[in-house]
Scaffold this motif. Structure first.
Motif, short mmCIF file in Angstrom:
data_model
loop_
_atom_site.label_atom_id
_atom_site.label_comp_id
_atom_site.label_asym_id
_atom_site.label_seq_id
_atom_site.Cartn_x
_atom_site.Cartn_y
_atom_site.Cartn_z
N GLY A 1 0.79 -1.23 0.00
CA GLY A 1 0.00 0.00 0.00
C GLY A 1 0.82 1.27 0.00
O GLY A 1 0.29 2.33 0.30
N LEU A 2 2.11 1.17 -0.33
CA LEU A 2 2.95 2.35 -0.46
C LEU A 2 3.11 2.64 -1.95
O LEU A 2 3.88 1.96 -2.65
N VAL A 3 2.38 3.63 -2.43
CA VAL A 3 2.35 3.93 -3.85
C VAL A 3 3.73 4.37 -4.34
O VAL A 3 4.38 5.22 -3.72
N GLN A 4 4.17 3.81 -5.45
CA GLN A 4 5.49 4.11 -5.98
C GLN A 4 5.47 5.16 -7.08
O GLN A 4 6.48 5.83 -7.32
N ALA A 5 4.35 5.29 -7.77
CA ALA A 5 4.25 6.27 -8.85
C ALA A 5 2.79 6.51 -9.18
O ALA A 5 1.92 5.69 -8.85
N VAL A 6 2.52 7.64 -9.82
CA VAL A 6 1.19 7.94 -10.31
C VAL A 6 1.25 7.94 -11.83
O VAL A 6 2.03 8.68 -12.44
N ILE B 1 -1.57 2.20 -19.77
CA ILE B 1 -1.26 3.20 -18.75
C ILE B 1 0.18 3.67 -18.88
O ILE B 1 1.10 2.86 -19.05
N ASP B 2 0.36 4.97 -18.83
CA ASP B 2 1.70 5.56 -18.72
C ASP B 2 2.24 5.17 -17.35
O ASP B 2 1.60 5.44 -16.32
N ARG B 3 3.41 4.55 -17.31
CA ARG B 3 3.91 4.02 -16.04
C ARG B 3 4.37 5.11 -15.08
O ARG B 3 4.70 4.82 -13.92
N GLY B 4 4.36 6.38 -15.48
CA GLY B 4 4.55 7.48 -14.55
C GLY B 4 5.84 7.45 -13.77
O GLY B 4 5.87 7.85 -12.61
N GLY B 5 6.90 6.95 -14.36
CA GLY B 5 8.17 6.90 -13.64
C GLY B 5 8.33 5.67 -12.77
O GLY B 5 9.29 5.57 -12.00
N GLY C 1 -11.16 6.84 -17.57
CA GLY C 1 -11.11 7.40 -18.91
C GLY C 1 -9.71 7.90 -19.22
O GLY C 1 -8.86 8.02 -18.33
N VAL C 2 -9.48 8.21 -20.47
CA VAL C 2 -8.17 8.70 -20.89
C VAL C 2 -7.81 9.96 -20.12
O VAL C 2 -8.63 10.88 -19.99
N GLY C 3 -6.62 10.00 -19.56
CA GLY C 3 -6.15 11.14 -18.78
C GLY C 3 -6.30 10.98 -17.29
O GLY C 3 -5.67 11.73 -16.53
N ASP C 4 -7.12 10.02 -16.85
CA ASP C 4 -7.31 9.80 -15.41
C ASP C 4 -6.00 9.31 -14.78
O ASP C 4 -5.26 8.52 -15.37
N ARG C 5 -5.75 9.77 -13.55
CA ARG C 5 -4.56 9.35 -12.82
C ARG C 5 -4.86 8.09 -12.01
O ARG C 5 -5.96 7.92 -11.50
N VAL C 6 -3.84 7.24 -11.89
CA VAL C 6 -3.98 6.01 -11.11
C VAL C 6 -2.73 5.80 -10.27
O VAL C 6 -1.62 6.16 -10.67
N ASN C 7 -2.92 5.22 -9.08
CA ASN C 7 -1.81 4.88 -8.21
C ASN C 7 -1.20 3.56 -8.65
O ASN C 7 -1.92 2.60 -8.95
N LEU C 8 0.13 3.49 -8.67
CA LEU C 8 0.83 2.30 -9.13
C LEU C 8 1.78 1.77 -8.06
O LEU C 8 2.48 2.54 -7.39
N GLU C 9 1.79 0.45 -7.91
CA GLU C 9 2.73 -0.21 -7.02
C GLU C 9 3.05 -1.60 -7.56
O GLU C 9 2.12 -2.35 -7.92
N THR C 10 4.32 -1.93 -7.64
CA THR C 10 4.71 -3.28 -8.06
C THR C 10 4.64 -4.22 -6.86
O THR C 10 4.64 -3.80 -5.70
N ALA C 11 4.60 -5.51 -7.15
CA ALA C 11 4.48 -6.51 -6.10
C ALA C 11 5.72 -6.51 -5.21
O ALA C 11 6.83 -6.21 -5.65
N THR D 1 0.27 10.45 -4.32
CA THR D 1 -0.88 9.62 -4.71
C THR D 1 -1.96 10.49 -5.35
O THR D 1 -1.82 11.70 -5.47
N THR D 2 -3.04 9.84 -5.71
CA THR D 2 -4.19 10.55 -6.31
C THR D 2 -5.18 11.04 -5.26
O THR D 2 -6.21 11.62 -5.62
N LEU D 3 -4.89 10.82 -3.98
CA LEU D 3 -5.88 11.15 -2.95
C LEU D 3 -6.08 12.65 -2.77
O LEU D 3 -7.05 13.07 -2.15
N ASP D 4 -5.18 13.46 -3.33
CA ASP D 4 -5.40 14.90 -3.27
C ASP D 4 -6.63 15.30 -4.08
O ASP D 4 -7.24 16.35 -3.83
N ALA D 5 -7.01 14.46 -5.04
CA ALA D 5 -8.17 14.76 -5.89
C ALA D 5 -9.41 13.97 -5.47
O ALA D 5 -10.44 14.03 -6.15
N ALA D 6 -9.32 13.24 -4.36
CA ALA D 6 -10.46 12.46 -3.88
C ALA D 6 -11.39 13.35 -3.07
O ALA D 6 -11.36 13.37 -1.84
N LEU D 7 -12.21 14.14 -3.77
CA LEU D 7 -13.11 15.08 -3.13
C LEU D 7 -14.49 14.45 -2.93
O LEU D 7 -14.75 13.34 -3.38
N ALA D 8 -15.38 15.16 -2.23
CA ALA D 8 -16.70 14.63 -1.91
C ALA D 8 -17.41 14.18 -3.19
O ALA D 8 -17.43 14.88 -4.20
#
Length: 219
Positions: A4-9, A26-30, A76-86, A168-175
């Motif tokens: 649960g420690l996000v490595q990239a967005v 998905i763009d691997r975001g670094g 959808g295209v452009g949406d951000r996602v949290n990424l973590e490898t195993a 992470t993407t949680l900055d955009a997790a609004l009501a």
């Protein structure tokens, strides 16, 4: 297994509906490190298998069961996602045991966005509320978090530090936003075991016996 420690967005580059589900590019975001087809990657809380890889992108296929239990079908295209490898055996477990098996979808009901005391309130589906424990762990969109407090309406609060908001993407997790929830596997195990024991005891006036322990999975 993840922690649960996000490595990239990353960002969604393409979606393609298929008979068996949905293909995501998905763009691997670094996201660093060697990643090959067949590897597992956690996408905003959902464990998916890499089906195609190049230097900058990763592709995945999500089946109907995954789409029914998570928010991946709404990406959808452009949406951000949290990424973590195993995890590997040599890595520290900095968060908690995360399987990438989403239990359900919750909804953000409120955000107190004070940078020094950011708190997000999430309403969990009724079926998951028994697994909410004050100061226990929960995974929200793939992020390992500690439950700060519980509300009386199936809600829980998490406190987010600037480091988490920035990574992470949680900055955009609004009501109103729907989020993937995975409850702590240790809490789920305890709750389910106690439930089975309770059922066994109702059927056996003798209380806890070797038979009831076996029925509860202890032997």
């Amino acid at each position: 297994m993840f922690n649960g420690l996000v490595q990239a967005v990353g960002r969604v580059l393409a979606t393609e509906k298929r008979d068996a589900g949905l293909r995501l590019k998905i763009d691997r975001g670094g996201l660093t490190g060697p990643i090959a087809t067949g590897d597992s990657v956690c996408i905003s809380g959902v464990c998916l298998t890499v089906v195609e890889v190049d230097a900058d992108t990763l592709a995945f296929e999500a089946v109907a069961e995954t789409l029914d239990r998570s928010t991946l079908g709404t990406l959808g295209v452009g949406d951000r996602v949290n990424l973590e490898t195993a995890l590997t055996a040599s890595q520290p477990l900095g968060g908690h045991f995360v399987q990438g098996h989403v239990d359900g979808v919750g909804e953000v009901t409120a955000v107190s966005d004070d940078p020094l005391a950011w708190r997000t309130t999430v309403r969990a589906p009724e079926a998951l509320r028994d697994y909410l424990v004050p100061k226990g762990s929960v995974t929200v969109d793939g992020v390992s978090l500690t439950i700060a407090s519980l509300g009386g309406d199936g809600t829980f609060d998490v406190a987010l530090i600037p480091e988490t908001l920035g990574r992470t993407t949680l900055d955009a997790a609004l009501a109103g936003r729907r989020v993937n929830l995975e409850m702590d596997v240790l809490t789920k195990t305890v709750v389910q075991t106690v439930r089975r024991m309770g059922t066994a005891q109702k059927d056996n006036d003798a209380g806890v016996t070797m038979d009831t322990l076996r029925e509860a999975g202890f032997a």
